[in-house]
Design a protein around this motif. Structure first.
Motif, mmCIF file in Angstrom:
data_model
loop_
_atom_site.group_PDB
_atom_site.id
_atom_site.type_symbol
_atom_site.label_atom_id
_atom_site.label_comp_id
_atom_site.label_asym_id
_atom_site.label_seq_id
_atom_site.Cartn_x
_atom_site.Cartn_y
_atom_site.Cartn_z
ATOM 1 N N ALA A 24 -4.845 0.180 -1.963
ATOM 2 C CA ALA A 24 -3.690 -0.691 -1.782
ATOM 3 C C ALA A 24 -3.959 -1.731 -0.722
ATOM 4 C CB ALA A 24 -2.470 0.153 -1.415
ATOM 5 N N GLU A 68 1.208 -2.642 -5.197
ATOM 6 C CA GLU A 68 2.145 -3.737 -5.425
ATOM 7 C C GLU A 68 3.165 -3.363 -6.496
ATOM 8 O OE1 GLU A 68 0.819 -7.421 -6.971
ATOM 9 O OE2 GLU A 68 -0.033 -6.566 -8.797
ATOM 10 N N THR A 233 2.508 2.474 -6.920
ATOM 11 C CA THR A 233 2.399 1.180 -7.591
ATOM 12 C C THR A 233 3.417 1.164 -8.719
ATOM 13 O OG1 THR A 233 0.034 1.060 -7.075
ATOM 14 C CG2 THR A 233 0.867 -0.413 -8.792
#
Length: 475
Positions: A24, A68, A233
Motif C-alpha cells: 500500500a 486505495e 483495498t
C-alpha cells in the motif's frame, strides 16, 4: 483494533500484514483488468439457438493499487454490478484478463479460486437477500472459517463475536436470526462476514443504497475506519456521487458497459472532461441553504440509455450528447490519458482541447439534446468542441399583414419612450407618425371588440399598447 491470526500462526499473519502495508505504501498494483467483457447470450426457439447477446461489460481496462479505494459510478444497467462480480470471479468472463497480485485468475475453477477467496471478498447490495434467513448470525459470519478450514484463536464463536463488535453490533446477538435486525444492521453483518478472513480486496456493490440516509453515514464511516485499521483495498460501486466522493481516491465513470472517464477524485469533480460525467455532476444537489436560489445549470439528458443488446456504433453516448458530431457516430473513442491521472474516451472533451476539431457539424440528435442543456454549459469556454446552438430570437416577428407597420422596440431596461428608427425611414418622420397613428387606431378597435379599453397615456407620454399586452399574455 486488528483481526488476529486465524490460522494459529501469528508470525505468518504478521508477515502478511507487513507485506500488505508495504504494498500500500509503495503503490503496487493489486488488481489489473484488461479488455474485460461479459456477454449474456439470448436464446430462443425449441433448440435454444443464440439470437443475440446482452453486452453487459464490453471491454474495460483499469488498475487498483494496494490500499486505495476505486469508486465506480454510472446509471442503472451500465454494468457496474456485473463488473464487480467478474473481478471477484462470481461470473465467468467472456473475454479479457483479470490479474490479482500478478497472477492471472481469469479462468480459475472452483478449486483454484478457493484459496483466493481469503483475499477477495464481496459486500452485496441487498442486505435482505444476501443473508440466509434459516441461519443464525453466528452461522452466517462463521461460515468463511468453516469453508476455508481455518480455526481462529479462541474458537469460531469468540472470533465471530469480536467481528460483530468491530462492525458496531452487540456480540450477544450471536444466536439471533436476520429477520430480527434492521437493514443497516444486516448490512453490518454482511460487512463482518466479508472481513472474517482478513481479505486484501473488498468489492462493495452499493453497500449503502438500501439504507436510510442517517445509517448511510455510519456505514461509510465504518468502511473508512476498517480500511485504516486493516489496510484494505476497496472497489466501491455506488449511485450516490456524494458518497463516492467521500470514500474514493479515484473514480471510474461507466456508461453502457464502457468506462468513459477514469480520474482521481479532485480532478473529476473539479474539471470533468467527458460530457456524460459533466451531466452526472450537474445532478448533484448543493447542500447549502444559502445557495438555494442560485441559478442551477442542471443538464437534462434526452431519452433513455440505449439497449445493451444492440449498443450504438461509435461513441455509445452520441445518441444523448449535445456535442456529438459525425465522428462520434462512426469512430469509437479510446480511453486515453489527456491529463496526468485523467483518462477520457471522448472526441470532444470538456475542459480540454478538441480531439477532432475538423468535425464541427452537429448530429440531429445532438441538436435536440442541446435544447436541454443550459447556454452556460454549451458555450462554456474554448474547450468545447462543438459550436454553440443558435439561440432563439429575442422577439417574435409580427404577422404578415403588420410587417409593414412594425417598429423595433427599445430595450425594456431603459424604459424610454423613444422608438428606434428604421434605417430606410430615418428622415421620414411623417411616415413614422402615420404608422404610430395606424397602430393606435387598430389597438383601440381591437380593444373595443374585445370589450376592453386602452389605458390612458401616462404623465411621460407613454401608454399601454393593447395589442402588445394581448400578445404577451397569449404567449
Amino acid at each position: 483494533m486488528s483481526i488476529p491470526a486465524q490460522s494459529g500462526d501469528a508470525e505468518a499473519a504478521a508477515s502478511g500484514t507487513a507485506v500488505l502495508a508495504e504494498g500500500a505504501a509503495s503503490g503496487e498494483t493489486l488488481l489489473k483488468v484488461t479488455g474485460l467483457k461479459k456477454h449474456f447470450p439470448i436464446k430462443k426457439g425449441l433448440f435454444q439457438r443464440q439470437v443475440g447477446a446482452v453486452h453487459a461489460v464490453d471491454g474495460i481496462d483499469f488498475e487498483v493499487k494496494a490500499g486505495e479505494t476505486l469508486g465506480v459510478v454510472g446509471e442503472s444497467g451500465c454494468g457496474k454490478s456485473t463488473m464487480g462480480r467478474l473481478i471477484t470471479r462470481l461470473l465467468e468472463p467472456t473475454a479479457g484478463t483479470i490479474e490479482f497480485e500478478g497472477r492471472d485468475i481469469t479462468h480459475l475453477g472452483v478449486a483454484g479460486m478457493r484459496p483466493m477467496r481469503r483475499d477477495v471478498q464481496m459486500i452485496f447490495q441487498d442486505p435482505y437477500s444476501s443473508l440466509n434467513p434459516r441461519h443464525t448470525i453466528g452461522t452466517i459470519v462463521g461460515a468463511p472459517f468453516r469453508l476455508q478450514g481455518v480455526e481462529p484463536e479462541g474458537g469460531v464463536r469468540k472470533e465471530v463475536q469480536r467481528l460483530l463488535s468491530v462492525v458496531g453490533l452487540n456480540p450477544e446477538h450471536y444466536n439471533r436470526y436476520p429477520h430480527e435486525f434492521s437493514g443497516g444492521q444486516r448490512q453490518r453483518i454482511g460487512i463482518a462476514r466479508a472481513l472474517a478472513l482478513n481479505p486484501k480486496l473488498v468489492v462493495a456493490d452499493e453497500p449503502v443504497s438500501a439504507l436510510d440516509v442517517s445509517i448511510q453515514a455510519q456505514v461509510v464511516n465504518l468502511l473508512d475506519d476498517l480500511q485504516e485499521e486493516l489496510g484494505l483495498t476497496y472497489v466501491i460501486i455506488a449511485h450516490d456521487l456524494s458518497v463516492v466522493r467521500h470514500v474514493s481516491d479515484r473514480i471510474a465513470v461507466m456508461y453502457l458497459g464502457k468506462i468513459v472517464e477514469l480520474a482521481d477524485r479532485e480532478s473529476l469533480y473539479r474539471t470533468p472532461m467527458h460530457p456524460y460525467t459533466r451531466a452526472l455532476m450537474s445532478a448533484v444537489p448543493i447542500p447549502d441553504p444559502k445557495r438555494k436560489n442560485e441559478k442551477s445549470e442542471r443538464i437534462l439528458l434526452k431519452g433513455d440509455v440505449p439497449s445493451p443488446i444492440s449498443p450504438p456504433s461509435g461513441c455509445r453516448f452520441h445518441t444523448r450528447c449535445w456535442k456529438a458530431t459525425q465522428i462520434c457516430k462512426t469512430t469509437e473513442p479510446q480511453l486515453v490519458e489527456l491529463k496526468p491521472g485523467q483518462r477520457v474516451a471522448c472526441h470532444h472533451p470538456e475542459n480540454f482541447a478538441d480531439q477532432a476539431p475538423q468535425d464541427t457539424v452537429l448530429l440531429s440528435a445532438a441538436k435536440e439534446a442541446s435544447e436541454l442543456v443550459p447556454d452556460a454549459v454549451v458555450s462554456g469556454g474554448p474547450s468545447d468542441g462543438a459550436p454553440a446552438p443558435a439561440k432563439a430570437p429575442a422577439t417574435e416577428k409580427a404577422p404578415a399583414a403588420e410587417k409593414a407597420s412594425t417598429v423595433e422596440k427599445a430595450p425594456a431596461a431603459e424604459k424610454a419612450s423613444t422608438v428606434e428608427k428604421v434605417p430606410e425611414a430615418e428622415e421620414a418622420t411623417a411616415a413614422v407618425e402615420a404608422v404610430e397613428a395606424a397602430k393606435e387606431a387598430k389597438a383601440v378597435k381591437e380593444a373595443e371588440s374585445a370589450g376592453s379599453s386602452v389605458e390612458p397615456e401616462g404623465p411621460d407620454g407613454t401608454g399601454t399598447d393593447a395589442t402588445d399586452s394581448q400578445e404577451s399574455t397569449g404567449k
